[in-house]
Every structure is written in structure tokens, then in C-alpha cells.
Design a protein around this motif. Sequence first.
Motif, PDB file in Angstrom:
ATOM      1  N   THR A 114      88.805 -22.364 -11.385  1.00 50.70           N
ATOM      2  CA  THR A 114      87.247 -22.634 -11.460  1.00 50.70           C
ATOM      3  C   THR A 114      87.300 -24.280 -11.929  1.00 50.70           C
ATOM      4  O   THR A 114      86.223 -25.033 -11.481  1.00 50.70           O
ATOM      5  N   GLN A 115      88.147 -24.904 -12.545  1.00 49.35           N
ATOM      6  CA  GLN A 115      87.943 -26.305 -12.953  1.00 49.35           C
ATOM      7  C   GLN A 115      88.223 -26.998 -11.958  1.00 49.35           C
ATOM      8  O   GLN A 115      87.588 -27.985 -11.852  1.00 49.35           O
ATOM      9  N   LEU A 116      89.115 -26.708 -11.224  1.00 49.29           N
ATOM     10  CA  LEU A 116      89.327 -27.530  -9.897  1.00 49.29           C
ATOM     11  C   LEU A 116      88.430 -27.176  -8.846  1.00 49.29           C
ATOM     12  O   LEU A 116      88.532 -27.993  -7.682  1.00 49.29           O
ATOM     13  N   ARG A 117      87.324 -26.561  -8.878  1.00 55.82           N
ATOM     14  CA  ARG A 117      86.697 -25.776  -7.758  1.00 55.82           C
ATOM     15  C   ARG A 117      87.180 -25.541  -6.416  1.00 55.82           C
ATOM     16  O   ARG A 117      86.563 -25.866  -5.726  1.00 55.82           O
ATOM     17  N   LEU A 118      88.139 -24.552  -6.901  1.00 60.55           N
ATOM     18  CA  LEU A 118      89.040 -24.140  -5.716  1.00 60.55           C
ATOM     19  C   LEU A 118      88.204 -22.791  -5.118  1.00 60.55           C
ATOM     20  O   LEU A 118      88.505 -22.301  -4.148  1.00 60.55           O
ATOM     21  N   VAL A 119      87.713 -22.121  -5.845  1.00 59.08           N
ATOM     22  CA  VAL A 119      86.605 -21.124  -5.626  1.00 59.08           C
ATOM     23  C   VAL A 119      85.761 -21.098  -4.526  1.00 59.08           C
ATOM     24  O   VAL A 119      85.747 -20.409  -3.685  1.00 59.08           O
ATOM     25  N   ASP A 120      84.974 -22.300  -4.390  1.00 58.19           N
ATOM     26  CA  ASP A 120      84.236 -22.473  -3.266  1.00 58.19           C
ATOM     27  C   ASP A 120      84.779 -23.391  -2.119  1.00 58.19           C
ATOM     28  O   ASP A 120      84.188 -24.062  -1.322  1.00 58.19           O
ATOM     29  N   ASP A 121      86.177 -23.556  -2.157  1.00 65.43           N
ATOM     30  CA  ASP A 121      86.709 -24.710  -1.374  1.00 65.43           C
ATOM     31  C   ASP A 121      87.379 -23.830  -0.181  1.00 65.43           C
ATOM     32  O   ASP A 121      88.364 -23.264  -0.260  1.00 65.43           O
ATOM     33  N   GLN A 122      86.757 -24.391   1.028  1.00 62.05           N
ATOM     34  CA  GLN A 122      87.191 -23.411   2.194  1.00 62.05           C
ATOM     35  C   GLN A 122      88.627 -23.990   2.610  1.00 62.05           C
ATOM     36  O   GLN A 122      89.349 -22.942   3.003  1.00 62.05           O
ATOM     37  N   LYS A 123      88.960 -25.339   2.545  1.00 63.77           N
ATOM     38  CA  LYS A 123      90.086 -25.560   2.914  1.00 63.77           C
ATOM     39  C   LYS A 123      91.241 -25.284   1.956  1.00 63.77           C
ATOM     40  O   LYS A 123      92.382 -24.896   2.599  1.00 63.77           O
ATOM     41  N   PHE A 124      91.177 -24.823   0.783  1.00 63.93           N
ATOM     42  CA  PHE A 124      92.034 -24.328  -0.144  1.00 63.93           C
ATOM     43  C   PHE A 124      92.449 -22.923   0.485  1.00 63.93           C
ATOM     44  O   PHE A 124      93.621 -22.478   0.603  1.00 63.93           O
ATOM     45  N   PHE A 125      91.646 -22.295   0.882  1.00 66.84           N
ATOM     46  CA  PHE A 125      92.005 -20.746   1.290  1.00 66.84           C
ATOM     47  C   PHE A 125      92.511 -20.771   2.608  1.00 66.84           C
ATOM     48  O   PHE A 125      93.404 -19.839   3.237  1.00 66.84           O
ATOM     49  N   ASN A 126      92.005 -21.658   3.686  1.00 64.65           N
ATOM     50  CA  ASN A 126      92.758 -21.748   4.786  1.00 64.65           C
ATOM     51  C   ASN A 126      94.112 -22.223   4.553  1.00 64.65           C
ATOM     52  O   ASN A 126      95.056 -21.995   5.470  1.00 64.65           O
ATOM     53  N   LEU A 127      94.276 -23.371   3.799  1.00 63.87           N
ATOM     54  CA  LEU A 127      95.636 -23.865   3.652  1.00 63.87           C
ATOM     55  C   LEU A 127      96.629 -22.784   3.258  1.00 63.87           C
ATOM     56  O   LEU A 127      97.871 -22.940   3.684  1.00 63.87           O
ATOM     57  N   PHE A 128      96.503 -21.640   2.453  1.00 60.09           N
ATOM     58  CA  PHE A 128      97.049 -20.578   2.106  1.00 60.09           C
ATOM     59  C   PHE A 128      97.057 -19.493   3.286  1.00 60.09           C
ATOM     60  O   PHE A 128      97.762 -18.229   2.758  1.00 60.09           O
ATOM     61  N   GLY A 129      96.325 -19.525   4.170  1.00 65.61           N
ATOM     62  CA  GLY A 129      96.169 -18.364   5.340  1.00 65.61           C
ATOM     63  C   GLY A 129      95.283 -17.416   4.835  1.00 65.61           C
ATOM     64  O   GLY A 129      95.973 -16.248   5.326  1.00 65.61           O
ATOM     65  N   VAL A 130      94.490 -17.363   4.100  1.00 65.51           N
ATOM     66  CA  VAL A 130      93.545 -16.245   3.575  1.00 65.51           C
ATOM     67  C   VAL A 130      92.609 -16.249   4.646  1.00 65.51           C
ATOM     68  O   VAL A 130      91.785 -17.006   5.188  1.00 65.51           O
ATOM     69  N   ASN A 131      92.565 -15.019   5.392  1.00 56.09           N
ATOM     70  CA  ASN A 131      91.612 -14.620   6.221  1.00 56.09           C
ATOM     71  C   ASN A 131      90.326 -14.387   5.688  1.00 56.09           C
ATOM     72  O   ASN A 131      90.011 -14.178   4.501  1.00 56.09           O
ATOM     73  N   ASP A 132      89.302 -14.480   6.314  1.00 49.58           N
ATOM     74  CA  ASP A 132      87.860 -14.384   5.986  1.00 49.58           C
ATOM     75  C   ASP A 132      87.145 -13.005   6.356  1.00 49.58           C
ATOM     76  O   ASP A 132      86.153 -12.809   6.635  1.00 49.58           O
ATOM     77  N   SER A 133      88.322 -11.882   6.330  1.00 48.27           N
ATOM     78  CA  SER A 133      87.739 -10.428   6.476  1.00 48.27           C
ATOM     79  C   SER A 133      86.841  -9.893   5.566  1.00 48.27           C
ATOM     80  O   SER A 133      85.809  -9.186   5.630  1.00 48.27           O
ATOM     81  N   ALA A 134      87.210 -10.435   4.175  1.00 47.33           N
ATOM     82  CA  ALA A 134      86.098 -10.049   2.909  1.00 47.33           C
ATOM     83  C   ALA A 134      84.961 -10.539   2.787  1.00 47.33           C
ATOM     84  O   ALA A 134      84.873 -11.806   3.484  1.00 47.33           O
ATOM     85  N   PRO A 135      83.961  -9.903   2.445  1.00 50.46           N
ATOM     86  CA  PRO A 135      82.598 -10.314   2.613  1.00 50.46           C
ATOM     87  C   PRO A 135      82.391 -11.708   1.668  1.00 50.46           C
ATOM     88  O   PRO A 135      81.735 -12.687   2.020  1.00 50.46           O
ATOM     89  N   ALA A 136      83.266 -11.781   0.763  1.00 47.00           N
ATOM     90  CA  ALA A 136      83.175 -12.934  -0.435  1.00 47.00           C
ATOM     91  C   ALA A 136      83.499 -14.222   0.443  1.00 47.00           C
ATOM     92  O   ALA A 136      83.397 -15.139   0.173  1.00 47.00           O
ATOM     93  N   LEU A 137      84.471 -14.034   1.447  1.00 45.94           N
ATOM     94  CA  LEU A 137      85.106 -15.143   2.284  1.00 45.94           C
ATOM     95  C   LEU A 137      84.167 -15.519   3.497  1.00 45.94           C
ATOM     96  O   LEU A 137      84.662 -16.406   4.237  1.00 45.94           O
ATOM     97  N   GLN A 138      83.311 -14.807   3.925  1.00 44.05           N
ATOM     98  CA  GLN A 138      82.384 -15.037   4.936  1.00 44.05           C
ATOM     99  C   GLN A 138      81.445 -16.187   4.625  1.00 44.05           C
ATOM    100  O   GLN A 138      80.729 -15.970   3.752  1.00 44.05           O
ATOM    101  N   LEU A 139      81.584 -17.271   5.781  1.00 39.86           N
ATOM    102  CA  LEU A 139      80.532 -18.465   5.446  1.00 39.86           C
ATOM    103  C   LEU A 139      79.215 -18.019   5.971  1.00 39.86           C
ATOM    104  O   LEU A 139      78.730 -17.283   6.841  1.00 39.86           O
ATOM    105  N   ALA A 140      78.080 -18.397   5.170  1.00 38.15           N
ATOM    106  CA  ALA A 140      76.953 -18.250   5.484  1.00 38.15           C
ATOM    107  C   ALA A 140      76.297 -19.666   5.367  1.00 38.15           C
ATOM    108  O   ALA A 140      76.120 -20.214   4.408  1.00 38.15           O
ATOM    109  N   ASN A 141      75.781 -20.257   6.492  1.00 41.48           N
ATOM    110  CA  ASN A 141      75.277 -21.580   6.618  1.00 41.48           C
ATOM    111  C   ASN A 141      76.262 -22.366   6.227  1.00 41.48           C
ATOM    112  O   ASN A 141      76.046 -23.657   5.409  1.00 41.48           O
ATOM    113  N   GLY A 142      77.635 -22.302   6.321  1.00 40.69           N
ATOM    114  CA  GLY A 142      78.797 -23.346   6.077  1.00 40.69           C
ATOM    115  C   GLY A 142      79.205 -23.240   4.586  1.00 40.69           C
ATOM    116  O   GLY A 142      79.687 -24.237   4.331  1.00 40.69           O
TER     117      GLY A 142
END
Length: 734
Positions: A114-142
Motif C-alpha cells: 500500500t505504501q509503495l502504491r503497488l496495489v494499483d500498479d499494472q506493471k507490478f502485476f505484469n512483472l510477476f506474471g499475474v494474469n488478469d482472470s480475477a475481476p479485481a485485476l481486470q482494467l476498466a478505462n485503463g
Amino acid sequence: MNDMTSTLPASHKPAPRVIVAEEIPIVRRYLRIALRWRYVILGVIAASLLIALIVTLLMTPRYTAAATIEVSRESGQVTNFEGVEQKEGTADQEFYQTQYGLLKSRSLAERVATQLRLVDDQKFFNLFGVNDSAPALQLANGRYPASGRATRQRIAGEILLRNLGVEPTRMSRLVEIRFTSPDPNLSARIANAWAENFIQTNLERKVQATSYGRDLLQQQLAQQKQRLDESQRQLVGYASQQRIINLPAQGAGENTTAERSIVADNLASLNGALSQATADRIAAEARYRETGGSGASTEALRNGAINGLRQRRAELAAEYQELMTQFEPGYPAARQIKSQIDQIDRSLANEERRVSGSIRADYNSAVERERGLQSQVEQLKASYLDLRRRSIQYNIYQQEVDTNRTLYEGLLQRFKEIGVAGGVGVNNISVVDPADVPQGPSSPRLALNLLIALLAGTILGAGIAFLLEQIDEAIADPAEVERRLGLPLLGSVPKVEGVEPRDALLDRKSDLVDAYLAVQTNLAFTTEHGVPRSLSVTSTRPAEGKSTTALAIATTLARAQRKVILVDGDMRSPSVHFLGGVNHDRGLSNFLSGQDAIAPLLFQMRDLGFDAMSAGPIPPNAAELLTGNRFALLVERLLEIYDHVVIDSPPVMGLADAPLIASRVEGVIFTVESHGIRATMVKTALGRLASANAHVLGGVLTKFEARRAHLGYGYDYGYGYGRDRAANTKEVTE
């Protein structure tokens, strides 16, 4: 040698020789397996290295950043009661293990994310290969949806924990926080943020613990004060009611109210006086009994006046005795001295009676004093027992007062300490070295991966080699004939290439002849009369060298000046007639069919020095001919003419001929092909011979190649003639 053996008396004939294989040392056994399957092991190692190289080159580089912190031992306690917490010396390990667990806690990971604002960082999740199948990881308007922030925080915390490493430095208070990721800058940021947030959470826990402890202690103080007042009122009321008067005890502790009663003090004093009076009475009684009514007592002996009188009397008695030597008792001077002596005796008696009276008076006084003190002590005992009975409840109230006072004073002191320390922000954790941006990847490490692959390949290759060794049942060397088959080893015969066995036997310097001479020598020890007179040579299956062995044994026996005949007992696939250059129109099958004349059935092998009998015409069923008594009759008639009958028997497996022949002869020689047959098949064949009551003399390992033998045997047939011939050949070639 055979002639000499046969002429020995029965008591001096050699016993059958049993050749026992030496147990192979375990190191040599494993080394032998490694050398035998070395190509398999090397192939597995090479494949492992190749796979490790390919995998290493395909892996994504990862960077590790490390921050070092110091964790000091905490000493603060909310309550300072003995037994509530373990002492520092025994709780260090528990404390540090707790800190390591807190460093890897889920709440700390989510706080860093939370402090490093990784929760809303798309590059962070892509860097570790997390897929966007979960609803919480699906982008809406970027952007990520706000409703899934809690889910993303949990996922980000799990990612951080998977890539985090906490490594304590042994025998120190230093802890290294390592974080590994594909981005070197991100690794350094997370490692530093992790250390800072751990320090902040530690301070927050202390502030919360101090505030909670202060409130809790304030409540406990009020309750404890009320209990102390109530217990004191109960104590004073009971003492007034029971008229218990106690004085403060000397040397009482600070937190206790120790008291002593007046009755107990008086009883202790009188009891001490009674003990002294008793001792005095015992001493006076001893002095009195010592006098016994006479003056001969210790006191009388110590009296100065008595001792002076006794000394004067002794002097007068001496003078009187001196006068008696010259005068009569009526002499005036003697009567005067005698009168003085009598006067002194009366004075001594009076003085001793006075001493005895003094001792008796002292004794009576001591007795009376002891009786008086005894009476007073008994009265005080009764009073003390009554006081003890009434003081039981008093002591209970007193203990309750002491306990409540101790607890109250301890809580009050701790409350004061917390009030002072509550506003001081002392932290026991500090950053020693912040994390720097790593300059090179920490993984993959080619050298380490290749080393691991080498070790894994070696272990896997060794395992495969050991498995293949267990599966492989081939007889590899002579020692295994005894170890795996349980047969005495008669000899091993080298494999002959480029020359016919008959030609090799004609060359008396050949390795084949040397090998079969060793077999003949061992045969001489199998029976009491030397080499068996009738013997058959068989094997498990065809083409194992049994015919060559039978031919060689017949040849060596003939060269030993023995009369030998070789009988071709394999009526299904005859071979002896080829060696003699004749056909098999006449032979064994003719005699078994009813022909009695033996001489027409024989032919000579002049170059080898013995006679032979071919198998004869191939019968429809050879086993039927062997079941009768004709074969035993043939052996008996041949032994009347020849010294030895050697029979080239058919193979054992699949045929009944070999067991029938083996049961009619004195012994059986079993040939085993080296590297050519499984041990289980040989054991099955030996079992068939055993069921036919055949006497198996031993085994001969044929077609043996020393270069393929297992490590440690060093078989060499190039010694002697063969070596000389090889050297001569080399000289001619050169």
C-alpha cells in the motif's frame, strides 16, 4: 598325478575341493559397477549439464536487494511479577523467532504494498506474471476498479512474501531482508520500505501496549486497594475479638508484617532456662552420686585444705615409720607423732563430710529449681497451644493482608514506570545498511546450475547404473559362478577368435590348452580317486561351449597318458563326427537301439590321442532311447576298456536328454557362457539336474574376455608361452 592319487589309501585320499569365492569389498564393488556402466553414467551427466545450460539461458534475470537491520532484545514488561514471563536468558530464542515471524507477516507485506502504491500498479502485476482472470485485476478505462482494491492488496502481499527472504546472521542480532524481482530498482525500494515499515509497526505496537497496560494497571490498582483494605479490617477485628496481642518481629521484610506473640517469647525463655536447670541438676546429681556418702570425690580431691592435711599426714607417717625402725611404739617421740597423725585423720574426715554436705545441698537445690521451671513451662505450653488454636484464622487473615499489600505495591510501582516511559519513543530495531540497487543479477547463476546439474546427473547416473546392475543377470566373471550360482569354479576358458577350437587344442602353447589344463587339475580334486571316470559336459542352452569343453577335457586326459573316449551324447544335434572327419551313420543311437558290438561304432582321433563315438543316426525321439538301461550298460562296458568316458551331453533347458545322461555318470561338468546367459536360467537348469540326482562337479566359465571382466580380478592369459609368442610376433612385425 592322477595315478598317484588313485593308489592312495582311502584314509589319505584328498577330500573333494570346494572353491569359495572371495567376498568383494564394497568400495571395489561400487567402483566395478561404475566402470561397467561408465558410458551410461557419463551420458546421464552430459544430458543433465545440457538441460541445465538450456534452462539457465532461457531463465529471466532476477535481481536481489538486501537491507540489514539490528534487532535488540526487549526488556520491558507490563507486569514485573516473577513467573509471569520467562527470564531473559531462556527467552532470547523465542523473542528472535517471533521477530522473524513478524518480518514475514501478511499484514506487513500488505502495508508495504500500500505504501509503495503497488496495489494499483499494472506493471507490478505484469512483472510477476499475474494474469488478469480475477475481476479485481481486470482494467476498466485503463485503471483497476476500486471495488477490488482489497483483493489486489492481498494478492500483492502474497507476491511480496513469495519473493522475500529473511536471513538472520548467525550468533548476532543482525537480520538481512532480501527481496528478489526482475527489476533491480523495485527490489531496492521494496527492501528499504520493508525495513522502515517493520520499525514503524514495532513502535506502534509499543505505544498500543503502553496505553493498554496503563489502563489495565489503573483498574487493577483500584481493585487491589479495595482488597487490601478489606483484608486489614478482617485481621484487626479478629485480633480484638480473640484478644490476640502480637509484637512486631525483628528483621521483618519490607512487604510483610511478621509478628511474634508474648506467650511464645515467654515460653522460649523459660524453656531455655529449663534446659539449663536440667543440665545443672544432672551435673549436681553426678557429683552427688560420685561421693557415694564417702569423702573420695572429685570435689574432695580438688579441695586445698584436704590436700594440705593429706600431705602433712604423709610426712608424719614417713617420720613415724623411720622411728619404728629404731624404737618401739611406746617411745615418747613416736607416741607424739602418732597423736598428730590421729588428729590429722579426724580433721580430714570432718573436712570431707563438709564437702559431701555441700554437694548434697547443691543437688537438692538444682532439683527444686528444675521442678519449678518445669511447672511454669507446662503452664505456658497449655497457654501457647490455646493461642495457636485461636491464631489459625488470624494467620490466614495475616497472609491475605501480606499478599494483597505485595501485589498492590508492585502494581503501583509498575504504574509509575509506565507513566514515565509511556512518552519516550525508544525503539529496539534500527537500520544498519539500507538496500542498494543491485548491479548484477542474482539468478540464474550458470556455474551453480551446472554444478547442481553435475551432482544431480552423477546421482541419477549412479542410480540408473545400480538399477541396471541389479537387472543384469549375466555372469560377468569367474567369481560370480560361485557367488551367484553356488557352483565350485573348475576354471575359466578364454574366448578364442580367428581359430578353430580343435586347432587351438593342437597348439600346446595356446591359452585354450592352459585354461583346460587348469580345469583338469581342479577335476582331480572333485572325487577321492581323482578325475571322475565317467562324466558328462552340459550347459543351459546350445552354443555355450560344452562341445569344446568335452573335446578339450578328453584331449588333456589323453595327453596325461590316460585312455579316453569321447561320446557324442547329443543325438538331436551331433557335432563330434565333424571333428573326426567322419559321418554319423554309426554311433550311440545304434547301440541304444539294440546293437551290442561297440568296436564298429568307434573312430579314432589320432591327432588328439583318443577314441570317439558319434551320435549315430538321428532317432525320432532321443529321450526314449535314453530312458532304458542301454546307456548305463554302454558306460559300464566302455569303462572296462577306457580309463575315462567323456560324454558331450545335450543342453538342459527344453530337453530331457541331459538329466537322463547326468543320472548315469559319475559327475557332470556345467559350462556357462560369460556375458551370454542369465543367472536365473542357469539356476533353473541346475535345479533340473538336481531333481535327476545328478552330481554336478562344478562350473566352467567359457568365452571369457578378461578386458570385459569386472574391476579387481586382473585375469591374464598372456603369461608364459602366449606372452612369448606375442613378443615374437611383435618383433617380426617390427
